[in-house]
Design a protein around this motif. Structure first.
Motif, PDB file in Angstrom:
ATOM      1  N   THR A 262      87.700  -1.679  48.963  1.00  0.00           N
ATOM      2  CA  THR A 262      88.417  -2.434  49.431  1.00  0.00           C
ATOM      3  C   THR A 262      87.696  -3.777  49.846  1.00  0.00           C
ATOM      4  O   THR A 262      86.531  -3.716  50.267  1.00  0.00           O
ATOM      5  N   LYS A 263      88.080  -4.905  49.442  1.00  0.00           N
ATOM      6  CA  LYS A 263      87.756  -6.361  49.849  1.00  0.00           C
ATOM      7  C   LYS A 263      88.076  -6.852  51.067  1.00  0.00           C
ATOM      8  O   LYS A 263      89.508  -7.179  51.243  1.00  0.00           O
ATOM      9  N   LEU A 264      87.229  -7.371  52.197  1.00  0.00           N
ATOM     10  CA  LEU A 264      87.648  -7.610  53.260  1.00  0.00           C
ATOM     11  C   LEU A 264      86.948  -9.078  53.549  1.00  0.00           C
ATOM     12  O   LEU A 264      85.846  -9.591  53.054  1.00  0.00           O
ATOM     13  N   SER A 265      87.656 -10.070  54.175  1.00  0.00           N
ATOM     14  CA  SER A 265      87.129 -11.343  54.435  1.00  0.00           C
ATOM     15  C   SER A 265      86.209 -11.550  55.554  1.00  0.00           C
ATOM     16  O   SER A 265      85.761 -10.332  56.280  1.00  0.00           O
ATOM     17  N   PRO A 266      85.380 -12.620  55.891  1.00  0.00           N
ATOM     18  CA  PRO A 266      84.396 -12.506  56.814  1.00  0.00           C
ATOM     19  C   PRO A 266      85.036 -12.183  58.344  1.00  0.00           C
ATOM     20  O   PRO A 266      84.346 -11.913  59.293  1.00  0.00           O
ATOM     21  N   SER A 267      86.518 -12.300  58.272  1.00  0.00           N
ATOM     22  CA  SER A 267      87.139 -12.071  59.671  1.00  0.00           C
ATOM     23  C   SER A 267      87.966 -10.893  59.464  1.00  0.00           C
ATOM     24  O   SER A 267      88.851 -10.462  60.550  1.00  0.00           O
ATOM     25  N   GLY A 268      87.664 -10.127  58.473  1.00  0.00           N
ATOM     26  CA  GLY A 268      88.360  -8.715  58.398  1.00  0.00           C
ATOM     27  C   GLY A 268      89.586  -8.599  58.152  1.00  0.00           C
ATOM     28  O   GLY A 268      90.268  -7.516  58.150  1.00  0.00           O
ATOM     29  N   LYS A 269      90.054  -9.761  57.325  1.00  0.00           N
ATOM     30  CA  LYS A 269      91.122  -9.622  56.677  1.00  0.00           C
ATOM     31  C   LYS A 269      91.243  -9.041  55.335  1.00  0.00           C
ATOM     32  O   LYS A 269      90.192  -9.052  54.471  1.00  0.00           O
ATOM     33  N   LEU A 270      92.434  -8.147  54.954  1.00  0.00           N
ATOM     34  CA  LEU A 270      92.510  -7.248  53.768  1.00  0.00           C
ATOM     35  C   LEU A 270      92.663  -8.060  52.640  1.00  0.00           C
ATOM     36  O   LEU A 270      93.791  -8.987  52.632  1.00  0.00           O
ATOM     37  N   LEU A 271      91.646  -8.373  51.613  1.00  0.00           N
ATOM     38  CA  LEU A 271      91.716  -9.448  50.544  1.00  0.00           C
ATOM     39  C   LEU A 271      92.278  -8.720  49.275  1.00  0.00           C
ATOM     40  O   LEU A 271      92.875  -9.502  48.570  1.00  0.00           O
ATOM     41  N   ALA A 272      91.745  -7.666  49.176  1.00  0.00           N
ATOM     42  CA  ALA A 272      91.920  -7.230  47.654  1.00  0.00           C
ATOM     43  C   ALA A 272      91.424  -5.499  47.523  1.00  0.00           C
ATOM     44  O   ALA A 272      90.852  -5.078  48.232  1.00  0.00           O
ATOM     45  N   TYR A 273      92.141  -4.975  46.760  1.00  0.00           N
ATOM     46  CA  TYR A 273      91.644  -3.495  46.385  1.00  0.00           C
ATOM     47  C   TYR A 273      91.066  -3.687  44.875  1.00  0.00           C
ATOM     48  O   TYR A 273      91.555  -4.209  44.009  1.00  0.00           O
ATOM     49  N   ILE A 274      90.003  -2.847  44.698  1.00  0.00           N
ATOM     50  CA  ILE A 274      89.457  -2.824  43.268  1.00  0.00           C
ATOM     51  C   ILE A 274      89.622  -1.104  42.948  1.00  0.00           C
ATOM     52  O   ILE A 274      88.910  -0.297  43.596  1.00  0.00           O
ATOM     53  N   ASN A 275      90.373  -0.973  42.007  1.00  0.00           N
ATOM     54  CA  ASN A 275      90.489   0.400  41.797  1.00  0.00           C
ATOM     55  C   ASN A 275      89.417   0.978  40.773  1.00  0.00           C
ATOM     56  O   ASN A 275      88.949   0.083  39.946  1.00  0.00           O
ATOM     57  N   VAL A 276      88.976   2.153  40.874  1.00  0.00           N
ATOM     58  CA  VAL A 276      87.885   2.674  40.119  1.00  0.00           C
ATOM     59  C   VAL A 276      88.213   4.004  39.446  1.00  0.00           C
ATOM     60  O   VAL A 276      88.131   5.120  39.904  1.00  0.00           O
ATOM     61  N   PRO A 277      88.895   3.588  38.301  1.00  0.00           N
ATOM     62  CA  PRO A 277      89.537   4.781  37.572  1.00  0.00           C
ATOM     63  C   PRO A 277      88.213   5.776  37.147  1.00  0.00           C
ATOM     64  O   PRO A 277      86.899   5.095  37.000  1.00  0.00           O
ATOM     65  N   GLY A 278      88.498   6.958  36.899  1.00  0.00           N
ATOM     66  CA  GLY A 278      87.279   7.862  36.289  1.00  0.00           C
ATOM     67  C   GLY A 278      86.231   8.303  37.476  1.00  0.00           C
ATOM     68  O   GLY A 278      85.348   9.246  37.238  1.00  0.00           O
ATOM     69  N   ILE A 279      86.382   7.879  38.768  1.00  0.00           N
ATOM     70  CA  ILE A 279      85.289   8.321  39.641  1.00  0.00           C
ATOM     71  C   ILE A 279      86.151   9.028  40.759  1.00  0.00           C
ATOM     72  O   ILE A 279      87.189   8.365  41.450  1.00  0.00           O
ATOM     73  N   MET A 280      85.723  10.227  41.190  1.00  0.00           N
ATOM     74  CA  MET A 280      86.499  11.021  42.166  1.00  0.00           C
ATOM     75  C   MET A 280      86.145  10.680  43.429  1.00  0.00           C
ATOM     76  O   MET A 280      86.783  10.682  44.192  1.00  0.00           O
ATOM     77  N   SER A 281      84.840  10.590  43.954  1.00  0.00           N
ATOM     78  CA  SER A 281      84.469  10.303  45.197  1.00  0.00           C
ATOM     79  C   SER A 281      83.632   9.042  44.991  1.00  0.00           C
ATOM     80  O   SER A 281      82.444   8.864  44.747  1.00  0.00           O
ATOM     81  N   VAL A 282      84.388   7.852  45.312  1.00  0.00           N
ATOM     82  CA  VAL A 282      83.548   6.582  45.138  1.00  0.00           C
ATOM     83  C   VAL A 282      82.517   6.270  46.279  1.00  0.00           C
ATOM     84  O   VAL A 282      82.909   6.508  47.420  1.00  0.00           O
ATOM     85  N   GLY A 283      81.284   6.392  45.910  1.00  0.00           N
ATOM     86  CA  GLY A 283      80.301   6.625  46.940  1.00  0.00           C
ATOM     87  C   GLY A 283      79.654   5.089  47.406  1.00  0.00           C
ATOM     88  O   GLY A 283      80.054   4.514  48.413  1.00  0.00           O
ATOM     89  N   ASN A 284      78.817   4.553  46.462  1.00  0.00           N
ATOM     90  CA  ASN A 284      78.205   3.401  47.154  1.00  0.00           C
ATOM     91  C   ASN A 284      78.328   2.225  45.872  1.00  0.00           C
ATOM     92  O   ASN A 284      78.668   2.762  44.775  1.00  0.00           O
ATOM     93  N   LEU A 285      77.821   1.062  46.183  1.00  0.00           N
ATOM     94  CA  LEU A 285      78.139  -0.043  45.331  1.00  0.00           C
ATOM     95  C   LEU A 285      77.034  -1.116  45.385  1.00  0.00           C
ATOM     96  O   LEU A 285      76.402  -1.020  46.610  1.00  0.00           O
TER      97      LEU A 285
END
Ligand code: NAG
Length: 339
Positions: A262-285
Protein backbone atom coordinates in the motif's frame (compact mmCIF):
# COMPACT_ATOMS: atom_id res chain seq x y z
CA UNK A 1 -31.16 12.71 -6.58
CA UNK A 2 -28.36 15.03 -5.59
CA UNK A 3 -27.58 12.90 -2.51
CA UNK A 4 -27.42 9.64 -4.45
CA UNK A 5 -25.18 11.31 -7.03
CA UNK A 6 -22.88 12.51 -4.21
CA UNK A 7 -22.83 9.03 -2.68
CA UNK A 8 -22.11 7.44 -6.03
CA UNK A 9 -19.16 9.75 -6.66
CA UNK A 10 -17.89 9.09 -3.13
CA UNK A 11 -18.03 5.35 -3.81
CA UNK A 12 -16.22 5.68 -7.12
CA UNK A 13 -13.60 7.93 -5.48
CA UNK A 14 -12.96 5.15 -2.95
CA UNK A 15 -12.61 2.64 -5.77
CA UNK A 16 -10.40 4.98 -7.78
CA UNK A 17 -7.26 4.07 -5.83
CA UNK A 18 -4.65 3.25 -8.47
CA UNK A 19 -3.67 -0.40 -8.61
CA UNK A 20 -0.36 -1.53 -10.10
CA UNK A 21 1.20 -4.94 -10.64
CA UNK A 22 4.69 -5.98 -9.57
CA UNK A 23 6.55 -8.35 -11.89
CA UNK A 24 8.18 -11.58 -10.66
CA UNK A 25 11.98 -11.25 -10.35
CA UNK A 26 13.19 -14.18 -8.21
CA UNK A 27 10.85 -17.14 -8.45
CA UNK A 28 10.70 -20.52 -6.69
CA UNK A 29 12.73 -21.98 -9.56
CA UNK A 30 15.72 -19.58 -9.41
CA UNK A 31 15.71 -18.06 -5.91
CA UNK A 32 18.58 -18.94 -3.55
CA UNK A 33 16.65 -17.44 -0.63
CA UNK A 34 14.54 -19.37 1.89
CA UNK A 35 10.99 -18.52 2.99
CA UNK A 36 12.43 -16.36 5.79
CA UNK A 37 13.48 -13.74 3.19
CA UNK A 38 13.17 -10.39 5.01
CA UNK A 39 14.92 -7.17 5.85
CA UNK A 40 15.49 -5.75 2.41
CA UNK A 41 18.37 -3.28 2.15
CA UNK A 42 20.00 -1.24 -0.61
CA UNK A 43 23.63 -0.16 -1.03
CA UNK A 44 25.03 2.95 -2.71
CA UNK A 45 25.19 1.20 -6.11
CA UNK A 46 21.51 0.26 -5.93
CA UNK A 47 22.09 -3.45 -5.32
CA UNK A 48 19.37 -5.05 -3.19
CA UNK A 49 20.02 -7.45 -0.31
CA UNK A 50 17.91 -9.62 1.99
CA UNK A 51 18.32 -12.18 4.76
CA UNK A 52 17.83 -15.97 4.72
CA UNK A 53 20.28 -16.56 1.86
CA UNK A 54 20.61 -20.33 1.24
CA UNK A 55 17.63 -20.64 3.63
CA UNK A 56 20.18 -19.99 6.42
CA UNK A 57 18.83 -17.77 9.20
CA UNK A 58 22.36 -16.49 9.92
CA UNK A 59 23.12 -15.49 6.31
CA UNK A 60 22.34 -12.49 4.15
CA UNK A 61 22.67 -12.32 0.38
CA UNK A 62 22.43 -10.11 -2.66
CA UNK A 63 19.06 -10.22 -4.44
CA UNK A 64 19.88 -8.05 -7.46
CA UNK A 65 21.34 -7.66 -9.99
CA UNK A 66 22.59 -11.21 -9.27
CA UNK A 67 22.49 -13.51 -6.24
CA UNK A 68 25.53 -13.97 -3.99
CA UNK A 69 26.51 -14.13 -0.32
CA UNK A 70 26.67 -10.79 1.52
CA UNK A 71 27.56 -12.08 4.97
CA UNK A 72 27.65 -15.45 6.70
CA UNK A 73 27.06 -15.23 10.46
CA UNK A 74 27.47 -17.96 13.01
CA UNK A 75 25.51 -19.95 15.57
CA UNK A 76 21.90 -19.24 16.37
CA UNK A 77 21.77 -15.76 14.83
CA UNK A 78 18.44 -14.83 13.22
CA UNK A 79 19.07 -12.01 10.79
CA UNK A 80 15.97 -9.95 10.09
CA UNK A 81 16.96 -6.49 8.82
CA UNK A 82 19.76 -4.84 6.81
CA UNK A 83 20.67 -1.21 6.26
CA UNK A 84 23.73 0.27 4.57
CA UNK A 85 25.54 3.43 5.56
CA UNK A 86 28.30 5.56 4.09
CA UNK A 87 30.40 7.10 6.87
CA UNK A 88 32.15 10.49 7.00
CA UNK A 89 35.18 9.10 5.18
CA UNK A 90 33.06 7.67 2.39
CA UNK A 91 33.36 4.04 3.52
CA UNK A 92 30.32 1.89 2.94
CA UNK A 93 29.30 -0.54 5.65
CA UNK A 94 26.17 -2.42 6.66
CA UNK A 95 24.15 -2.91 9.81
CA UNK A 96 22.31 -6.17 10.30
CA UNK A 97 19.64 -6.94 12.92
CA UNK A 98 20.08 -10.25 14.79
CA UNK A 99 16.77 -10.98 16.53
CA UNK A 100 17.96 -13.90 18.69
CA UNK A 101 21.12 -12.00 19.74
CA UNK A 102 19.09 -8.86 20.68
CA UNK A 103 21.71 -6.89 18.80
CA UNK A 104 22.75 -5.10 15.64
CA UNK A 105 25.99 -6.13 13.95
CA UNK A 106 28.20 -3.76 12.04
CA UNK A 107 29.69 -5.33 8.90
CA UNK A 108 32.90 -4.00 7.38
CA UNK A 109 35.68 -4.97 4.98
CA UNK A 110 34.02 -6.01 1.73
CA UNK A 111 35.99 -8.26 -0.56
CA UNK A 112 36.09 -8.17 -4.36
CA UNK A 113 32.82 -10.13 -4.66
CA UNK A 114 31.03 -7.79 -2.26
CA UNK A 115 30.95 -10.08 0.79
CA UNK A 116 31.64 -8.50 4.16
CA UNK A 117 34.54 -10.19 5.92
CA UNK A 118 34.30 -8.61 9.41
CA UNK A 119 31.56 -8.08 11.93
CA UNK A 120 31.41 -6.42 15.32
CA UNK A 121 28.53 -5.77 17.70
CA UNK A 122 27.32 -2.21 17.12
CA UNK A 123 24.73 -2.36 19.89
CA UNK A 124 23.17 -5.00 22.06
CA UNK A 125 20.83 -5.11 25.06
CA UNK A 126 19.07 -8.16 26.54
CA UNK A 127 16.02 -5.91 26.94
CA UNK A 128 15.63 -5.44 23.16
CA UNK A 129 12.74 -7.77 22.17
CA UNK A 130 14.26 -8.67 18.79
CA UNK A 131 15.05 -6.34 16.71
CA UNK A 132 12.61 -7.12 13.90
CA UNK A 133 13.59 -4.41 11.44
CA UNK A 134 15.91 -1.43 11.56
CA UNK A 135 15.79 2.05 10.06
CA UNK A 136 18.68 4.46 9.81
CA UNK A 137 19.01 8.24 9.72
CA UNK A 138 21.87 8.50 7.23
CA UNK A 139 23.00 12.01 8.29
CA UNK A 140 23.81 10.88 11.85
CA UNK A 141 24.20 7.11 11.55
CA UNK A 142 21.52 6.66 14.21
CA UNK A 143 19.54 3.42 14.05
CA UNK A 144 15.92 2.73 15.10
CA UNK A 145 14.70 -0.78 15.93
CA UNK A 146 11.23 -2.34 16.11
CA UNK A 147 10.45 -5.70 17.66
CA UNK A 148 7.76 -8.02 18.92
CA UNK A 149 6.89 -10.93 21.14
CA UNK A 150 3.95 -12.61 19.33
CA UNK A 151 1.22 -13.62 21.80
CA UNK A 152 -2.44 -14.73 21.60
CA UNK A 153 -3.58 -11.47 23.16
CA UNK A 154 -1.31 -8.47 23.03
CA UNK A 155 -0.49 -6.17 25.89
CA UNK A 156 1.55 -2.98 25.72
CA UNK A 157 5.14 -4.23 25.94
CA UNK A 158 4.75 -7.04 23.38
CA UNK A 159 6.35 -4.52 21.05
CA UNK A 160 9.16 -2.04 21.55
CA UNK A 161 11.11 0.78 19.94
CA UNK A 162 14.81 1.32 20.54
CA UNK A 163 17.47 3.59 19.12
CA UNK A 164 21.19 3.13 18.92
CA UNK A 165 23.61 5.97 18.16
CA UNK A 166 26.67 5.66 15.94
CA UNK A 167 28.84 4.87 18.98
CA UNK A 168 26.61 1.89 19.89
CA UNK A 169 24.71 3.34 22.85
CA UNK A 170 21.25 1.69 22.97
CA UNK A 171 18.23 3.54 24.41
CA UNK A 172 14.65 2.34 24.76
CA UNK A 173 12.22 4.87 23.31
CA UNK A 174 8.91 3.20 24.13
CA UNK A 175 6.64 0.17 24.44
CA UNK A 176 3.68 -0.75 22.25
CA UNK A 177 1.59 -3.66 21.04
CA UNK A 178 3.62 -5.59 18.40
CA UNK A 179 5.89 -3.32 16.35
CA UNK A 180 7.33 -4.27 12.96
CA UNK A 181 7.61 -1.74 10.10
CA UNK A 182 9.99 1.15 10.84
CA UNK A 183 11.19 3.98 8.61
CA UNK A 184 12.44 7.56 8.60
CA UNK A 185 11.12 10.35 6.34
CA UNK A 186 13.48 11.83 3.70
CA UNK A 187 14.00 15.01 5.80
CA UNK A 188 14.69 12.79 8.86
CA UNK A 189 12.13 14.81 10.84
CA UNK A 190 9.54 12.01 11.10
CA UNK A 191 9.81 8.42 12.33
CA UNK A 192 7.16 5.90 11.23
CA UNK A 193 6.42 2.79 13.31
CA UNK A 194 3.78 0.11 12.73
CA UNK A 195 1.76 -1.45 15.53
CA UNK A 196 -0.44 -4.56 15.31
CA UNK A 197 -2.55 -6.09 18.05
CA UNK A 198 -3.96 -9.59 18.64
CA UNK A 199 -6.94 -10.72 20.70
CA UNK A 200 -7.40 -14.49 21.20
CA UNK A 201 -5.10 -15.14 18.18
CA UNK A 202 -7.18 -12.86 15.95
CA UNK A 203 -5.46 -9.73 14.61
CA UNK A 204 -7.73 -6.82 15.56
CA UNK A 205 -5.74 -3.68 14.76
CA UNK A 206 -3.05 -2.39 12.37
CA UNK A 207 -1.91 1.21 12.59
CA UNK A 208 1.13 3.29 11.71
CA UNK A 209 2.27 5.94 14.14
CA UNK A 210 4.26 9.01 13.18
CA UNK A 211 6.54 10.81 15.64
CA UNK A 212 8.49 14.04 15.37
CA UNK A 213 12.10 12.95 15.29
CA UNK A 214 15.41 14.48 16.32
CA UNK A 215 17.78 12.37 14.22
CA UNK A 216 20.77 13.62 16.22
CA UNK A 217 19.63 12.76 19.77
CA UNK A 218 17.06 10.11 18.78
CA UNK A 219 14.35 11.88 20.79
CA UNK A 220 10.79 11.31 19.57
CA UNK A 221 7.69 13.36 20.42
CA UNK A 222 4.17 14.18 19.25
CA UNK A 223 3.02 10.56 18.74
CA UNK A 224 0.04 10.46 16.38
CA UNK A 225 -1.86 7.93 14.29
CA UNK A 226 -0.61 8.37 10.72
CA UNK A 227 -2.71 5.56 9.21
CA UNK A 228 -5.31 3.21 10.71
CA UNK A 229 -5.97 0.42 8.22
CA UNK A 230 -9.31 -0.44 9.85
CA UNK A 231 -10.54 3.02 8.83
CA UNK A 232 -8.44 3.45 5.70
CA UNK A 233 -9.52 0.34 3.77
CA UNK A 234 -11.08 -2.04 6.27
CA UNK A 235 -7.96 -4.22 6.63
CA UNK A 236 -7.41 -4.03 10.40
CA UNK A 237 -6.73 -7.79 10.49
CA UNK A 238 -3.90 -7.74 7.91
CA UNK A 239 -0.46 -7.32 9.44
CA UNK A 240 1.84 -4.52 8.40
CA UNK A 241 5.39 -5.70 7.72
CA UNK A 242 8.14 -3.71 5.96
CA UNK A 243 7.93 0.06 5.37
CA UNK A 244 10.10 2.28 3.15
CA UNK A 245 9.89 5.92 2.04
CA UNK A 246 10.73 7.43 -1.33
CA UNK A 247 12.38 10.83 -1.87
CA UNK A 248 8.93 12.49 -2.11
CA UNK A 249 8.03 11.26 1.36
CA UNK A 250 5.52 8.61 0.24
CA UNK A 251 5.43 5.54 2.48
CA UNK A 252 5.23 2.03 0.97
CA UNK A 253 3.85 -0.59 3.35
CA UNK A 254 3.71 -4.37 2.83
CA UNK A 255 0.56 -6.07 4.05
CA UNK A 256 1.67 -9.55 5.04
CA UNK A 257 -0.93 -12.10 3.93
CA UNK A 258 -2.70 -9.69 1.62
CA UNK A 259 -0.36 -10.03 -1.41
CA UNK A 260 -0.07 -6.27 -1.57
CA UNK A 261 1.94 -3.13 -0.98
CA UNK A 262 0.00 0.00 0.00
CA UNK A 263 1.36 3.42 -0.99
CA UNK A 264 0.51 6.28 1.39
CA UNK A 265 1.11 10.00 0.84
CA UNK A 266 3.17 12.07 3.32
CA UNK A 267 -0.15 12.99 4.99
CA UNK A 268 -1.30 9.37 5.28
CA UNK A 269 -3.69 9.38 2.31
CA UNK A 270 -4.20 6.08 0.49
CA UNK A 271 -2.61 6.62 -2.94
CA UNK A 272 -2.20 3.20 -4.57
CA UNK A 273 -2.02 -0.54 -4.24
CA UNK A 274 0.76 -2.61 -5.78
CA UNK A 275 -0.31 -6.23 -6.22
CA UNK A 276 2.46 -8.78 -5.76
CA UNK A 277 1.41 -11.97 -7.54
CA UNK A 278 3.30 -15.17 -6.68
CA UNK A 279 4.15 -14.13 -3.12
CA UNK A 280 2.13 -15.64 -0.29
CA UNK A 281 3.31 -13.50 2.63
CA UNK A 282 4.61 -10.15 1.47
CA UNK A 283 7.41 -9.32 3.92
CA UNK A 284 9.83 -6.52 3.25
CA UNK A 285 10.72 -4.10 0.47
CA UNK A 286 13.31 -1.58 -0.70
CA UNK A 287 14.03 0.69 -3.65
CA UNK A 288 17.09 -0.08 -5.74
CA UNK A 289 18.39 -0.40 -9.28
CA UNK A 290 20.67 2.04 -11.10
CA UNK A 291 18.41 5.05 -10.50
CA UNK A 292 16.97 3.78 -7.20
CA UNK A 293 13.40 3.77 -8.51
CA UNK A 294 12.74 0.00 -8.69
CA UNK A 295 10.84 -1.29 -5.67
CA UNK A 296 11.90 -4.85 -4.80
CA UNK A 297 9.30 -6.72 -2.73
CA UNK A 298 10.11 -10.04 -1.05
CA UNK A 299 8.26 -12.80 0.74
CA UNK A 300 7.41 -16.48 0.92
CA UNK A 301 6.77 -17.97 -2.55
CA UNK A 302 3.23 -19.09 -3.33
CA UNK A 303 4.46 -22.07 -5.38
CA UNK A 304 7.02 -23.34 -2.86
CA UNK A 305 6.56 -22.43 0.82
CA UNK A 306 10.24 -23.22 1.50
CA UNK A 307 11.51 -20.52 -0.88
CA UNK A 308 11.71 -16.74 -0.82
CA UNK A 309 10.44 -14.87 -3.91
CA UNK A 310 11.00 -11.29 -5.03
CA UNK A 311 8.93 -9.12 -7.38
CA UNK A 312 9.72 -5.67 -8.76
CA UNK A 313 7.56 -2.61 -9.27
CA UNK A 314 9.10 0.16 -11.35
CA UNK A 315 8.29 3.43 -9.60
CA UNK A 316 9.02 7.06 -10.52
CA UNK A 317 10.70 8.49 -7.42
CA UNK A 318 13.93 7.08 -6.01
CA UNK A 319 13.98 5.46 -2.59
CA UNK A 320 15.06 7.55 0.40
CA UNK A 321 17.86 5.17 1.42
CA UNK A 322 19.31 4.96 -2.11
CA UNK A 323 19.22 8.76 -2.42
CA UNK A 324 20.78 9.36 1.00
CA UNK A 325 23.61 6.95 0.25
CA UNK A 326 24.49 9.11 -2.77
CA UNK A 327 24.39 12.44 -0.94
CA UNK A 328 24.87 12.02 2.80
CA UNK A 329 28.49 10.96 2.94
CA UNK A 330 29.47 13.83 5.25
CA UNK A 331 28.11 12.30 8.47
CA UNK A 332 30.29 11.30 11.41
CA UNK A 333 32.78 8.51 10.95
CA UNK A 334 31.50 5.11 11.91
CA UNK A 335 32.69 3.68 15.25
CA UNK A 336 35.90 1.69 15.32
CA UNK A 337 35.17 -2.01 15.07
CA UNK A 338 35.74 -3.88 18.30
CA UNK A 339 34.62 -7.49 18.13
C1 NAG B 1 34.52 -13.08 -0.65
O1 NAG B 1 34.08 -13.73 0.52
C2 NAG B 1 33.14 -14.78 0.29
C3 NAG B 1 32.65 -15.27 1.65
O2 NAG B 1 33.70 -15.41 2.56
C4 NAG B 1 33.75 -15.86 -0.56
O3 NAG B 1 32.79 -16.86 -0.82
C5 NAG B 1 34.23 -15.25 -1.86
O4 NAG B 1 34.93 -16.22 -2.62
C6 NAG B 1 35.19 -14.09 -1.58
N1 NAG B 1 35.55 -13.45 -2.84
C7 NAG B 1 36.80 -13.12 -3.12
C8 NAG B 1 37.02 -12.49 -4.45
O5 NAG B 1 37.73 -13.31 -2.34
Amino acid sequence: MKLSFALASLASAALAVDTFQATPYLTSSNSQFGSGIEGAGVDRAGNIYAVNFNANSAAAGKVSPSQSLLYQGTGSALFNGIRFRVDGSGNEEAYIADATGHRVLRLTNRNASGSFQNSAVLCQDPGILQPNDIAIAHSTGRIFMSGMNYQATDVIGNGDLWTCDSTGKATKLGVFYRTNGIEVSPDEKTLYLSESANKDWAVISNVIYAFDLDAKTGAISNKRVFADFGKLDNTASTDIDGMRTDTQGNLYVTRNGNGKVTKLSPSGKLLAYINVPGIMSVGNLEFGGKSGTDLYIGGKCEKDAKKGCVSVYKGKAAGRAFNDLQHHSKGPAAPTASA
